[in-house]
Design a protein around this motif. Structure first.
Motif, short mmCIF file in Angstrom:
data_model
loop_
_atom_site.label_atom_id
_atom_site.label_comp_id
_atom_site.label_asym_id
_atom_site.label_seq_id
_atom_site.Cartn_x
_atom_site.Cartn_y
_atom_site.Cartn_z
N ARG A 84 -12.08 5.14 10.66
CA ARG A 84 -11.67 6.35 9.59
C ARG A 84 -10.17 6.77 10.21
O ARG A 84 -10.79 7.39 11.91
N GLN A 85 -9.87 8.13 9.58
CA GLN A 85 -8.67 8.75 10.25
C GLN A 85 -9.32 9.97 10.95
O GLN A 85 -10.13 10.21 9.66
N ASP A 86 -8.82 10.30 11.69
CA ASP A 86 -9.62 11.66 11.87
C ASP A 86 -9.07 12.58 10.73
O ASP A 86 -8.19 12.84 10.63
N LYS A 87 -10.00 13.87 10.76
CA LYS A 87 -10.28 14.80 10.33
C LYS A 87 -10.15 14.63 8.55
O LYS A 87 -10.59 15.29 7.91
N THR A 88 -9.02 13.74 8.05
CA THR A 88 -9.13 12.93 6.52
C THR A 88 -10.17 12.06 5.96
O THR A 88 -10.57 12.44 5.27
N GLY A 89 -10.99 12.04 7.44
CA GLY A 89 -11.93 10.45 6.70
C GLY A 89 -11.39 9.33 5.81
O GLY A 89 -12.56 8.71 5.41
N LYS A 90 -9.97 9.26 5.50
CA LYS A 90 -9.78 8.07 4.95
C LYS A 90 -9.77 6.24 5.82
O LYS A 90 -9.86 6.84 6.97
N LEU A 91 -10.31 6.05 5.28
CA LEU A 91 -10.18 4.62 5.44
C LEU A 91 -9.03 3.43 5.66
O LEU A 91 -8.53 3.87 4.67
N ILE A 92 -9.75 3.10 7.36
CA ILE A 92 -8.05 2.46 7.52
C ILE A 92 -8.33 1.03 8.14
O ILE A 92 -6.84 0.69 8.17
N ALA A 93 -9.70 0.68 8.12
CA ALA A 93 -10.21 -0.55 8.52
C ALA A 93 -10.80 -0.33 8.31
O ALA A 93 -12.08 -0.60 8.22
N ASN A 94 -11.15 -1.77 7.38
CA ASN A 94 -12.18 -2.18 6.94
C ASN A 94 -12.70 -3.42 6.62
O ASN A 94 -11.76 -4.08 5.05
N HIS A 95 -13.38 -3.90 7.56
CA HIS A 95 -13.14 -5.57 7.15
C HIS A 95 -14.50 -6.43 8.56
O HIS A 95 -14.74 -6.53 9.10
N PHE A 96 -15.14 -7.34 7.54
CA PHE A 96 -15.96 -8.49 8.29
C PHE A 96 -15.43 -9.08 9.39
O PHE A 96 -14.44 -9.82 9.50
N ILE A 97 -15.93 -9.57 10.82
CA ILE A 97 -15.62 -10.07 11.62
C ILE A 97 -15.72 -11.41 10.89
O ILE A 97 -17.04 -11.46 11.45
N THR A 98 -14.99 -12.14 10.44
CA THR A 98 -14.79 -13.63 10.17
C THR A 98 -15.37 -14.86 10.88
O THR A 98 -13.97 -14.36 11.23
N ALA A 99 -15.71 -15.32 10.33
CA ALA A 99 -15.58 -17.03 11.47
C ALA A 99 -14.70 -17.69 10.34
O ALA A 99 -15.11 -18.69 10.62
N GLN A 100 -13.30 -17.20 10.13
CA GLN A 100 -12.49 -18.66 9.76
C GLN A 100 -11.47 -19.04 10.21
O GLN A 100 -11.09 -18.06 11.18
N SER A 124 -9.61 -2.15 3.65
CA SER A 124 -9.41 -0.56 3.38
C SER A 124 -8.15 -0.06 2.70
O SER A 124 -8.29 0.88 1.74
N ASP A 125 -7.62 -0.75 1.44
CA ASP A 125 -6.64 -0.30 0.18
C ASP A 125 -7.40 -0.67 -0.42
O ASP A 125 -8.22 -1.07 -0.84
N GLU A 126 -7.04 -0.56 -1.66
CA GLU A 126 -7.39 -0.47 -3.25
C GLU A 126 -7.23 -2.11 -3.22
O GLU A 126 -8.38 -2.40 -3.71
N GLN A 127 -6.46 -2.80 -3.12
CA GLN A 127 -6.06 -3.74 -3.10
C GLN A 127 -6.98 -5.16 -1.44
O GLN A 127 -5.82 -4.42 -1.12
N PRO A 128 -7.77 -5.36 -1.41
CA PRO A 128 -7.99 -6.38 -0.83
C PRO A 128 -6.70 -7.27 0.07
O PRO A 128 -6.57 -7.72 -0.77
N LYS A 129 -6.52 -7.06 1.08
CA LYS A 129 -5.29 -8.17 1.28
C LYS A 129 -5.61 -8.85 2.98
O LYS A 129 -5.90 -8.09 4.08
N VAL A 130 -4.77 -10.02 3.30
CA VAL A 130 -4.73 -10.04 4.84
C VAL A 130 -3.79 -9.26 5.87
O VAL A 130 -2.60 -9.66 5.17
N TRP A 131 -3.95 -8.99 6.08
CA TRP A 131 -3.09 -8.23 7.26
C TRP A 131 -3.85 -8.65 8.74
O TRP A 131 -4.49 -9.29 9.00
#
Length: 168
Positions: A84-100, A124-131
């Protein structure tokens, strides 16, 4: 009737639309509500201070600075990375550590020795995406500690993934 007062009706001689009006003691009382973060069913495995970037439009773009956590779900034991980003608490990374294949394999950024990059399915965004993500630390010790924790999480999730077919 015009709410902005262009009619001939008298409002009162002491009316001033610029004046603040307080009723009572001047304090609002609001009930305290519990805040749901989505981390209630998780246990913190490790935590780091870092800056994270995302590769978009053929360049690295900063997502923010904050606490990066490895969280282990209490029911499934799967580990995910959350930041989460400091101060705002906005989610900036959220993913499972995937073994694929092609996901969550750490490699060092060629231009910076205190950074790691990997590819993930980030939600972390509205639509999950590969980054492709890059994280940067302030010290070489934190770089190595992150690598160790990331690889432990990868191995743990891989073992859980391999157990599932046996139990069904």
């Amino acid at each position: 009737m015009d709410p902005h007062g262009d009619d001939d009706e008298q409002v009162g001689d002491d009316y001033n639309p610029e004046q603040e009006v307080f009723v009572g003691e001047g304090q609002a009382t609001l009930p305290q509500l519990p805040v749901q973060t989505g981390e209630e069913n998780d246990e913190e495995v490790a935590k780091f201070r870092a800056k994270i970037y995302r590769f978009a439009d053929a360049q690295w773009k900063e997502r923010g600075v904050g606490d990066m956590k490895f969280l282990k779900n209490k029911q499934t034991n799967k580990i995910r990375l959350l930041m989460r980003q400091d101060k705002t608490g906005k989610l900036i990374a959220n993913h499972f550590i995937t073994a694929q294949e092609g996901f969550c394999k750490l490699s060092q950024l060629k231009t910076a020795d205190k950074s790691w990059i990997w590819t993930c399915y980030d939600a972390s965004d509205e639509q999950p995406k590969v980054w492709q993500l890059c994280v940067r630390f302030t010290s070489p010790e934190e770089v190595e500690r992150f690598k160790t924790e990331f690889e432990k999480a990868y191995d743990s999730n891989k073992a859980l993934q391999e157990e599932v077919p046996k139990n069904e």
